[in-house]
Enzyme design. Structure first.
Site, PDB file in Angstrom:
ATOM      1  N   TRP A   1      -7.557  -6.667   5.506  1.00  0.00           N
ATOM      2  CA  TRP A   1      -6.188  -7.139   5.345  1.00  0.00           C
ATOM      3  C   TRP A   1      -5.963  -8.282   6.348  1.00  0.00           C
ATOM      4  CZ3 TRP A   1      -2.778  -5.009   1.786  1.00  0.00           C
ATOM      5  CH2 TRP A   1      -3.157  -3.790   1.204  1.00  0.00           C
TER       6      TRP A   1
ATOM      7  N   THR B   1      -8.556   0.025   6.775  1.00  0.00           N
ATOM      8  CA  THR B   1      -7.442   0.536   5.987  1.00  0.00           C
ATOM      9  C   THR B   1      -6.101   0.404   6.703  1.00  0.00           C
ATOM     10  OG1 THR B   1      -7.735   2.791   6.847  1.00  0.00           O
ATOM     11  CG2 THR B   1      -8.958   2.212   4.860  1.00  0.00           C
ATOM     12  N   VAL B   2      -5.048   0.378   5.904  1.00  0.00           N
ATOM     13  CA  VAL B   2      -3.678   0.558   6.368  1.00  0.00           C
ATOM     14  C   VAL B   2      -3.165   1.862   5.763  1.00  0.00           C
ATOM     15  CG1 VAL B   2      -3.135  -1.877   6.697  1.00  0.00           C
ATOM     16  CG2 VAL B   2      -2.805  -0.866   4.440  1.00  0.00           C
TER      17      VAL B   2
ATOM     18  N   CYS C   1       0.826  -1.207   0.000  1.00  0.00           N
ATOM     19  CA  CYS C   1       0.000   0.000   0.000  1.00  0.00           C
ATOM     20  C   CYS C   1       0.865   1.263   0.000  1.00  0.00           C
ATOM     21  CB  CYS C   1      -0.914  -0.022   1.223  1.00  0.00           C
ATOM     22  SG  CYS C   1      -1.825   1.514   1.480  1.00  0.00           S
TER      23      CYS C   1
ATOM     24  N   TYR D   1      -5.426   7.070  -8.842  1.00  0.00           N
ATOM     25  CA  TYR D   1      -6.633   6.280  -8.585  1.00  0.00           C
ATOM     26  C   TYR D   1      -7.835   6.877  -9.316  1.00  0.00           C
ATOM     27  CZ  TYR D   1      -4.111   3.760  -4.954  1.00  0.00           C
ATOM     28  OH  TYR D   1      -3.208   2.973  -4.281  1.00  0.00           O
TER      29      TYR D   1
END
Length: 354
Positions: A91, A125-126, A58, A189
């Site tokens: 994740w 999220t990370v 990421c 993105y």
């Protein structure tokens, strides 16, 4: 819908990233608690108390790994690294023995979020920082985490740590970072997940106009803010290192490879060869993540073998510019801890310090 099923596609959960007829709109609402010297949010800086969860795949997490390395916070903040792929829930710690994070005892990062917010409605999220005693997430505000590493954790910085967020440049760094976030970091993105030809073409032009501006900016300075590395470089590098292997083809950002832009490419090579940057990069995990997880735009989940990235270790021309890489009194970080060394098979060649 159960809490386990509540996810948002624009976050790091498998599902629909592209919505036909609509532009990509990233949900920028994060857990904004901060870990500070005075503990004003209930989370004081404390050596060994927190665990950074940061997947190498990421780009947002890659920033935190770089910052932690440059500042020498490895002993103060432990790190857990999920694998490069995930399902729609979370994740997972599939790289660890038995698929369990050895400190938190979790199989999924989702468990740390639910330990604090049982009905957490957003993406898992990370990067995320987890409080080890409670095993609960503290924050996933990726923009603030690295700023706090630089300004709130100073008592635990290594000797010779660079000042990544110098007071005299903060206003300019903040402005540049905001611009890069929307035009470059998230810009790729917006191109890749555009839901219409019109949206794609608009975002494509915006992205390349921004990259052209950065190409010009780097024509007379070694780093984004001048002769020394700052927070701005920490934020740009993870996008640039992913550009040719992923964004160029996978996201259709294909006006030209980054390697054909002399200032941006030599800058990328320069940082890749700088301790704390290239030694956090796992190109195999990066490609596996994007090509496997984004089934909307790669339904076969076939991961390409190329491109050859060994030229990242070729000579660059950036030392022709005024240089004070680590700032006055600063030094390069030591080699990464043995447990955090990237598999040499996952990088073009072994990354060596200078």
């Amino acid at each position: 819908m159960t809490a386990e099923d509540r996810t948002t596609a624009e976050h790091s959960t498998e599902g629909s990233y592209v919505h036909k007829g609509k532009p990509f709109d990233r949900d920028m609402t994060y857990i904004d608690d901060r870990i500070t010297r005075d503990g004003r949010d209930g989370w004081p800086v404390e050596e060994g108390r927190y665990r950074l969860i940061a997947a190498r795949a990421c780009p947002w997490a890659n920033r935190t790994l770089i910052s932690r390395r440059l500042l020498g916070l490895e002993d103060a903040i432990s790190v857990g690294m999920p694998g490069p792929t995930h399902d729609r829930r979370s994740w997972t710690f599939d790289l660890d023995e038995d698929g369990v994070d050895p400190v938190l005892g979790y199989e999924r990062l989702q468990q740390a979020y639910f330990a604090r917010f049982p009905d957490y409605p957003r993406g898992i999220t990370v990067p995320a920082v987890v409080d080890i005693p409670s095993k609960a997430v503290v924050t996933n505000d990726f923009q603030q985490i690295t700023l706090d590493f630089a300004t709130e954790w100073t008592a635990l910085h290594r000797d010779g740590a660079p000042d990544l967020y110098p007071e005299g440049q903060r206003e300019e760094i903040d402005a540049l970072n905001r611009w890069m976030l929307h035009r470059v970091n998230n810009g790729v993105y917006k191109v890749g997940f555009a839901g219409s030809q019109e949206d794609y073409e608009r975002e494509y032009r915006e992205l390349w106009a921004a990259l052209d501006e950065l190409e010009e900016r780097l024509g007379d300075r070694r780093y984004l803010m001048g002769p020394s590395i700052t927070e701005a470089d920490v934020r740009l590098f993870p996008t640039l290192i992913r550009f040719d292997p992923v964004y160029f083809g996978h996201f259709k950002a294909n006006r030209q490879p980054l390697a054909t832009m002399p200032n941006l490419w030599n800058y990328t090579k320069d940082l890749f060869q700088t301790p704390g940057f290239g030694d956090t990069v796992d190109l195999t995990q990066i490609k596996t993540h994007y090509y496997f997880v984004h089934e909307d735009i790669n339904p076969t989940q076939v991961v390409p073998l190329g491109p050859d990235m060994s030229h990242l270790l070729e000579a660059h021309d950036r030392d022709r510019l005024t240089t004070n890489t680590w700032g006055d009194g600063g030094t390069a970080p030591a080699a990464p801890p043995a447990a955090e060394v990237v598999d040499p098979a996952h990088t073009p060649l072994s990354v060596t310090g200078r």
